[in-house]
Scaffold this motif. Sequence first.
Motif: not given
Length: 443
Positions: A1-5, A16-17, A31-34, A94-96
């Motif tokens: 998934m690619d997110v723009d803001r 970055i992932q 959801p737990a996916n990156s 990176v886990e956030i």
Amino acid sequence: MDVDREEGNHEDVKRIQVRFVTKLEAPFKVPANSIAIPSNLTRLGLSSIVNTLLKSGDSDWNTEPFDFLIDGELVRMSLQQFLLAKGISAERTVEIEYIRAVAPRKEEEPSVHDDWVSAVDGSSPGFILTGSYDGFGRYDYPVMVWKGPGLCTLVLEGHGGALSSVCIINAEADSQNVTAATGSKDRTLRLWKFNAENSAHDNPTKIRSFKILRGHKASVQCVAANTSGDMVCSGSWDSTINLWRTDDLDTEGGQVSVKKRKAKDQVESQLEGEAASTLVGHTQCVSSLVWPQNDTIYSSSWDHSVREWDIETGKDTTSIFCGKPLNCIDVGGEGSSLIAAGGSDHILRIWDPRIPGSTSPVYLFSSHGSWVSACKWHDKSWFHLLSSSYDGKVRLWDLRTAWPLAVIDSHKDKVLSADWWKDDSVISGGADNKLNISSGISV
């Protein structure tokens, strides 16, 4: 998934992932996916993404502000800047971790006093105890119980001077059997007993103290109770700390006499007590006290020191000097061992006395613009505390970042006192004569 803001909707912005995780229960889990996100997103952009993900799984989701941690530290800059500052590779996922933002969701209608609100105590979930420069101690039930804001249900009468400190002695007890202590510029402490559930709704019920404690040679500045509730301590402008028994019986080491006075053609008896012991060591005003264990008291003073006192010996076992007059002190945080204190140089300092041979603060928070008037740890968090200041603001802090989590700017003058209430609210009293309640805080 690619997110723009909006913050990262440019071709030259690196993506970055990341994987969002949380300890929050449903419905706060995403959801737990990156996913790939722009690296220049700040906290607001990250919060927007998490809310979008939550809404995609729940059409009724209401937007919620979030804070974010990477490797246990709160993110207070852009994601790219944070990773660079901490030496974290942006080439890996990176886990956030996200948590609910610690900030008020609502400002209640203020409760107006006749003069400065100099002291507050929110340690009982059923009511708030306040002290004012109008010479009365009073407590206000929460708005939801008494049908409206600003309703004073009891007035504790008797002090001959402004209130400087208030203390609920048995905050965990049944609210029908409350004991409280107050300190005043009239050089006395007074002890009160009242039923917090049995109060007139139309006009405040006026009550008298059951015991007056005399012994200080100058204004009483602060009062604190021990955990068992059988004693209180007081700090004064005479530089001493006095210890007092709270019962209404004559006991060894503390003399009790009975004074009679006339009131409305009736003769009333009132107990008077003397100090059981006195702690000497400070050289200027004892500004604040906390009594977290029965055998240990902590004090702050205008003599620039924080001291730890052994009750059995009457000696200070630890003295920490910071070079500035101190107004407030509290003990809490990890293991209830961290000492927070603030004073005239606008800085909130935190010491860890468990570190051998060190008297340097482990944290310094310096966002206030004037004297720090109060500081208080949250009872159920190792990380969170508040501070108030003569700059008119209350700030909420988390040890995992140097920036304040939130700034409460509801007063129009100096904030003189502040405390947590019911775990999710902050109460504060000010020179604008108001008791303010900021509620809906998630800690």
